[in-house]
Structure formats: structure tokens, C-alpha cells
Write an enzyme that holds these catalytic residues in place. Structure first.
Site, mmCIF file in Angstrom:
data_model
loop_
_atom_site.group_PDB
_atom_site.id
_atom_site.type_symbol
_atom_site.label_atom_id
_atom_site.label_comp_id
_atom_site.label_asym_id
_atom_site.label_seq_id
_atom_site.Cartn_x
_atom_site.Cartn_y
_atom_site.Cartn_z
ATOM 1 N N LYS A 72 0.847 -1.480 0.327
ATOM 2 C CA LYS A 72 -0.192 -0.053 0.266
ATOM 3 C C LYS A 72 0.792 1.688 0.346
ATOM 4 C CE LYS A 72 -4.313 -2.121 1.331
ATOM 5 N NZ LYS A 72 -5.568 -1.707 2.206
ATOM 6 N N ASP A 108 -11.906 1.964 -0.090
ATOM 7 C CA ASP A 108 -12.055 1.527 1.698
ATOM 8 C C ASP A 108 -13.465 2.133 2.022
ATOM 9 O OD1 ASP A 108 -10.607 -0.319 1.852
ATOM 10 O OD2 ASP A 108 -8.875 -0.153 2.185
ATOM 11 N N GLY A 134 -5.963 0.976 13.426
ATOM 12 C CA GLY A 134 -4.741 0.438 12.766
ATOM 13 C C GLY A 134 -5.106 1.103 11.258
ATOM 14 N N ALA A 136 -7.350 0.106 8.968
ATOM 15 C CA ALA A 136 -9.245 0.585 8.519
ATOM 16 C C ALA A 136 -9.655 1.822 10.001
ATOM 17 C CB ALA A 136 -9.931 -1.034 8.658
#
Ligand SMILES: NC(=O)c1ccc[n+]([C@@H]2O[C@H](COP(=O)([O-])OP(=O)(O)OC[C@H]3O[C@@H](n4cnc5c(N)ncnc54)[C@H](OP(=O)(O)O)[C@@H]3O)[C@@H](O)[C@H]2O)c1
Length: 279
Positions: A72, A108, A134, A136
Site C-alpha cells: 500500500k 475502503d 490500524g 482500517a
């Protein structure tokens, strides 16, 4: 069997490893359903080869790729442009190749918000408690704050939550051990920790303290019904499962690569869920 023509559009998922990914099944379902001349393939790429591989895929005419662990950060650095949200949180999961340029997007957040809305939950409706700090969590906290929601975060490692709060003005941090006490003040609870995932211990939180109208959203989706969601079900608390976030985050990427806006419906959910046996 899908027969491609010489004009087929090709996309895929890059990761290392990538064998666990459900994305080929998910995009493959839509490609077949919409009769699209295209393919979505797994692309295991070693970290050292990432840039060479991405530039090669672009040179070979790929429409773009999804990016998962551990690429990422490397993908972000390769982008010529990044969408507003991706830039704000410093993370993207989708690359679109256009005219020799790489555009990075974060879908996301779209997936998280669309999943709640598709389940009749207004993400902007009330204060939210997010567990975890984290990758997310960072995207979800930023999205809710942008909607004007009061957001509180609790993470096992307090310093990580404090670091997130330093980047996201308005984010409140509480100690992990006080999450039960914070629950009654919130109408949305989001688990972004890996607790409850197959092979991990369950998340401990006392749902008997839930405020009326609480929605519980677990973004873990293996198993489909996590212990947290099961506990919510037995108490009659509204719950939103994590698989929907995965399905919805794929919508804008599919649209960008293949030119069709696909629909997340029950048939599609069942098709992907059928493959979700714990590894
Ligand atoms: N539904 C979807 O589309 C979707 C999308 C993205 C992610 N996910 C899922 O969300 C989860 C988190 O993903 P991520 O990328 O944010 O992972 P991550 O960056 O590795 O963060 C993991 C989080 O879990 C916490 N954690 C791990 N073990 C714990 C334990 N034993 N007790 C308490 N907290 C613990 C960590 O706390 P510390 O900081 O203290 O280590 C951290 O906050 C994963 O299960 C992933 O599969 C789902």
C-alpha cells in the site's frame, strides 16, 4: 468458460501473498453477470519487484489493479494523482491506469459508508465508538469525522490511538479498558481490530450496556457472523456484517476499469460468502 477478445480489459489484485484474496471471485462474478469482455486476475508480486511490475502492467495495457498488503505505501508513492480522501489519510487500495498515468484511489471508505447505508444505517446519525487504531480504523475514523460525527476511539496500544488523534482533529481517545463504559454514549460501534477473526480471540465488550438504537458493525468478515455480531443478534441489537464493506469497496474500482457500475445484491453476497470458510 469466459472467452476474451483482443480488446478485453484486464485488471487484478497485487499483493504478497495474494492467494487468500476474495477479490478475483468478487470481480469475476460481476464480469460474468454483466457479460463484460474482461478479466480480473491475482498478481503475486514480491515487494522488491513492485514498481517494475506496476509499470510493466501499465505498459502491457492493464486497466488498473487493487493493492493489498504489503504494497500500500509503495503504491501510494507511485501515483501521479491521488483522490482527496486517499491523500488525506495517506492510503490507497486502487490504481487506475490512464494514458500512461497512475491515479490512486481509496475505496475502503466508500465501502464502509455504502455498507452502512445499504443496511438502513445513516453513518452521520450519531456518536461512534471505534475499536482499533490500524489502517482500517484510520480510514473509518476520518470518514465519520468528515460527516460531523463525534468519534471516540479505543485501542489496545494507547499510543497508536493517540498518534491517530494527532492526525485527525476532533478524534477522542479513551483507554482500551474503559470501552464498556463508553458504549452507552454511542449509537454506532465499529470493530476494526482483528479480534473475532477466525483463529483470533473474540472481542470482549459488554453489549448489555448498549444505548437504545445502537448499531454494531464488525468489519471482520471471516467468519461472516463474528462472536460480536452473534452477541448483538441474541440481544436484538441491529448489526451490520463486514462482508458488505468488502463488496461495496469494489464497486468504484470495477466501474473505473470496466465502465459498468455493478450492484451489490443478495445473489452476489451469497456467491462471495460461499467461499468464506476460515482458512
Ligand atoms: N470488511 C472489509 O472490507 C475490511 C477492510 C479492511 C480491513 N478489514 C479487517 O479489519 C481488521 C483490521 O484490519 P487493519 O488493516 O486495520 O489491521 P491493522 O492495521 O493490523 O490493525 C489491527 C488492529 O487490531 C488490534 N488488535 C490486534 N490484536 C489485538 C488483540 N489481541 N487485542 C486487542 N486489539 C488487537 C490492533 O491493536 P494494536 O495497535 O494494539 O496492535 C490494531 O488496532 C482485519 O481483521 C481485516 O481483515 C476488513
Amino acid at each position: 468458460m469466459t472467452i476474451l477478445t483482443g480488446k478485453a480489459r484486464i485488471a487484478g489484485i497485487t499483493g504478497w501473498p495474494v492467494g487468500h484474496s476474495r477479490s478475483p471471485r468478487l470481480h469475476g462474478y460481476w464480469l460474468e453477470r454483466h457479460g463484460i469482455d474482461g478479466a480480473y486476475v491475482p498478481l503475486p508480486i514480491e515487494p522488491a519487484n513492485f514498481e517494475t511490475a506496476i509499470r510493466g502492467l501499465m505498459a502491457a495495457g492493464f486497466a488498473g489493479v487493487n493493492v493489498t498488503i504489503p504494497h500500500k505505501l509503495a503504491a501510494f508513492a507511485l501515483c501521479d494523482t491521488v483522490d482527496d480522501f486517499g491523500r488525506r489519510i495517506g492510503a490507497i487500495n486502487t490504481l487506475v491506469f490512464e494514458n500512461g498515468r497512475i491515479s490512486g484511489r481509496n475505496t475502503d471508505v466508500w465501502g464502509f459508508l455504502s455498507n452502512l447505508r445499504a443496511n438502513g444505517v445513516d453513518p452521520a446519525a450519531g456518536p461512534a465508538l471505534i475499536l482499533g487504531a490500524g489502517g482500517a480504523s484510520r480510514a473509518i475514523a476520518a470518514a465519520l469525522l468528515e460527516l460531523g460525527v463525534r468519534v471516540t476511539i479505543a485501542n489496545r496500544t494507547r499510543a497508536r490511538a493517540d498518534a491517530l488523534a494527532a492526525e485527525l482533529p476532533g478524534l477522542r481517545v479513551i483507554d482500551w479498558d474503559t470501552r464498556d463504559h463508553a458504549l452507552p454514549d454511542n449509537t454506532l460501534l465499529v470493530n476494526t481490530t482483528s479480534l473475532g477473526m477466525a483463529g483470533q480471540p473474540p472481542l470482549q465488550i459488554d453489549l448489555d450496556r448498549a444505548a437504545p438504537g445502537l448499531t454494531v458493525n464488525d468489519i471482520v468478515y471471516v467468519p461472516l457472523e463474528t462472536p460480536l455480531l452473534a452477541a448483538a443478534r441474541t440481544r436484538g441489537i441491529r448489526r451490520v456484517e463486514g462482508l458488505g464493506m468488502l463488496l461495496h469497496q469494489a464497486v468504484p474500482a470495477f466501474h473505473a476499469w470496466f465502465g459498468v457500475e455493478p450492484v451489490v445484491d443478495d445473489a452476489m453476497r451469497r456467491f462471495v460468502a460461499a467461499d468464506l470458510l476460515p482458512a
